[in-house]
Scaffold this motif. Structure first.
Motif, PDB file in Angstrom:
ATOM      1  N   HIS A 114       0.816  -1.219   0.000  1.00 39.71           N
ATOM      2  CA  HIS A 114       0.000   0.000   0.000  1.00 39.71           C
ATOM      3  C   HIS A 114       0.849   1.269   0.000  1.00 39.71           C
ATOM      4  O   HIS A 114       0.327   2.358  -0.270  1.00 39.71           O
ATOM      5  CB  HIS A 114      -0.942   0.007   1.204  1.00 39.71           C
ATOM      6  CG  HIS A 114      -0.237   0.073   2.527  1.00 39.71           C
ATOM      7  ND1 HIS A 114       0.548  -0.959   3.017  1.00 39.71           N
ATOM      8  CD2 HIS A 114      -0.200   1.063   3.468  1.00 39.71           C
ATOM      9  CE1 HIS A 114       1.033  -0.620   4.189  1.00 39.71           C
ATOM     10  NE2 HIS A 114       0.610   0.602   4.494  1.00 39.71           N
ATOM     11  N   ALA A 126       4.496   7.231   7.610  1.00 42.03           N
ATOM     12  CA  ALA A 126       3.250   6.471   7.535  1.00 42.03           C
ATOM     13  C   ALA A 126       3.294   5.248   8.443  1.00 42.03           C
ATOM     14  O   ALA A 126       2.312   4.939   9.142  1.00 42.03           O
ATOM     15  CB  ALA A 126       2.984   6.055   6.092  1.00 42.03           C
ATOM     16  N   LEU A 127       4.401   4.551   8.464  1.00 39.68           N
ATOM     17  CA  LEU A 127       4.525   3.365   9.318  1.00 39.68           C
ATOM     18  C   LEU A 127       4.443   3.742  10.792  1.00 39.68           C
ATOM     19  O   LEU A 127       3.819   3.046  11.591  1.00 39.68           O
ATOM     20  CB  LEU A 127       5.831   2.640   9.020  1.00 39.68           C
ATOM     21  CG  LEU A 127       5.928   1.949   7.652  1.00 39.68           C
ATOM     22  CD1 LEU A 127       7.337   1.399   7.434  1.00 39.68           C
ATOM     23  CD2 LEU A 127       4.901   0.836   7.525  1.00 39.68           C
ATOM     24  N   GLY A 129       2.847   6.219  12.037  1.00 43.91           N
ATOM     25  CA  GLY A 129       1.452   6.535  12.315  1.00 43.91           C
ATOM     26  C   GLY A 129       0.599   5.292  12.523  1.00 43.91           C
ATOM     27  O   GLY A 129      -0.397   5.321  13.251  1.00 43.91           O
ATOM     28  N   ASP A 130       0.996   4.190  11.882  1.00 44.59           N
ATOM     29  CA  ASP A 130       0.280   2.921  12.028  1.00 44.59           C
ATOM     30  C   ASP A 130       0.852   2.063  13.154  1.00 44.59           C
ATOM     31  O   ASP A 130       0.440   0.911  13.327  1.00 44.59           O
ATOM     32  CB  ASP A 130       0.350   2.129  10.718  1.00 44.59           C
ATOM     33  CG  ASP A 130      -0.455   2.773   9.607  1.00 44.59           C
ATOM     34  OD1 ASP A 130      -1.389   3.544   9.915  1.00 44.59           O
ATOM     35  OD2 ASP A 130      -0.147   2.517   8.424  1.00 44.59           O
ATOM     36  N   GLU A 131       1.819   2.613  13.892  1.00 47.22           N
ATOM     37  CA  GLU A 131       2.490   1.911  14.987  1.00 47.22           C
ATOM     38  C   GLU A 131       3.123   0.604  14.510  1.00 47.22           C
ATOM     39  O   GLU A 131       3.031  -0.438  15.146  1.00 47.22           O
ATOM     40  CB  GLU A 131       1.521   1.655  16.149  1.00 47.22           C
ATOM     41  CG  GLU A 131       0.990   2.935  16.774  1.00 47.22           C
ATOM     42  CD  GLU A 131       0.115   2.684  17.989  1.00 47.22           C
ATOM     43  OE1 GLU A 131      -0.331   1.537  18.180  1.00 47.22           O
ATOM     44  OE2 GLU A 131      -0.118   3.637  18.754  1.00 47.22           O
ATOM     45  N   ARG A 132       3.779   0.702  13.362  1.00 44.36           N
ATOM     46  CA  ARG A 132       4.499  -0.432  12.809  1.00 44.36           C
ATOM     47  C   ARG A 132       5.973  -0.068  12.670  1.00 44.36           C
ATOM     48  O   ARG A 132       6.333   1.108  12.541  1.00 44.36           O
ATOM     49  CB  ARG A 132       3.924  -0.856  11.457  1.00 44.36           C
ATOM     50  CG  ARG A 132       2.505  -1.417  11.574  1.00 44.36           C
ATOM     51  CD  ARG A 132       2.042  -2.018  10.262  1.00 44.36           C
ATOM     52  NE  ARG A 132       2.886  -3.104   9.809  1.00 44.36           N
ATOM     53  CZ  ARG A 132       2.785  -4.368  10.207  1.00 44.36           C
ATOM     54  NH1 ARG A 132       1.875  -4.718  11.103  1.00 44.36           N
ATOM     55  NH2 ARG A 132       3.583  -5.301   9.727  1.00 44.36           N
TER      56      ARG A 132
END
Length: 220
Positions: A114, A126-127, A129-132
């Motif tokens: 994505h 972005a990662l 923000g997704d807690e990854r």
């Protein structure tokens, strides 16, 4: 179908360990099968019931350059790009903490399809923000050693948790990636279709490179 959208489960930990044995990892790392077997046994209690994690090879165990030729696709071995003479200077970024063990677990791996078309700089935000957590180069290679089919045309990935620190602070603008050679330039026609360990620029965007990440890591 993509790995990110419809992930298949990884083999169980015993099968992953056996795969490393078959590839000759203990001999390359200068350890015994018993050493790695003991390390893997220590992790059994930390495997999440929701899915089998990746049994990852720690960067201190064996250099990425030694692992690259063990990658394979369509009968062709993997390789490191010719112009990456300082690969050994690339290390795990301080924001990603690896368990201090030769083998450890990586939970919830995703290829990051994505995020194709984003730059590494944009993908990192972005990662977060997704807690990854972004994968390291060693984790990406470990994944492909276990599941070679995760590397597909137009669905390859970067491993931006591995970077080269600059002496005066900051990082080199090259960032590691794993993709498929087109057999052009210095790669050579004989390497067409082979797994390629290379790099891209920190602010460049590529429509065919996702950003591999994990939900977490565990180990002793």
């Amino acid at each position: 179908m993509t790995a990110s959208a419809h992930p298949e489960p990884l083999p169980d930990l015993a099968s992953q360990l056996q795969r490393y044995f078959e590839l000759g990892i203990p001999a390359l790392a200068g350890v015994t099968e018993g050493d790695l077997g003991d390390a893997a046994a220590d992790l059994q209690s930390q495997a999440a019931p929701s899915g089998t994690p990746l049994l990852a090879l720690h960067p201190d165990l064996i250099p990425a350059r030694a692992l690259a030729p063990l990658l394979a696709r369509e009968g062709r071995p993997g390789f490191v790009v010719e112009d990456w003479s300082d690969l050994e200077d690339f290390t795990t970024v301080p924001t990603v903490e690896l368990p201090p063990a030769p083998l450890y677990l990586v939970h919830g791996i995703d290829r990051g399809d994505h995020l194709r078309g984003a730059s590494p700089e944009e993908a990192l935000t972005a990662l977060a923000g997704d807690e990854r957590s972004p994968l390291t180069l060693h984790e990406g290679i470990s994944w492909l050693l276990q599941e070679p089919g995760r590397l597909e045309p137009n669905h390859c990935f970067m491993t931006i948790a591995t970077r080269r620190p600059k002496p005066r602070g900051g990082y080199d603008s090259r960032t590691p990636a794993l993709w498929i050679s087109g057999g052009t330039g210095r790669d050579g026609a004989a390497r067409r279709g082979a797994p390629k360990v290379g790099w891209c620029w920190w602010r460049n965007r590529h429509t065919w490179l996702g950003f591999a990440s994990a939900a977490g890591r565990a180990g002793k």
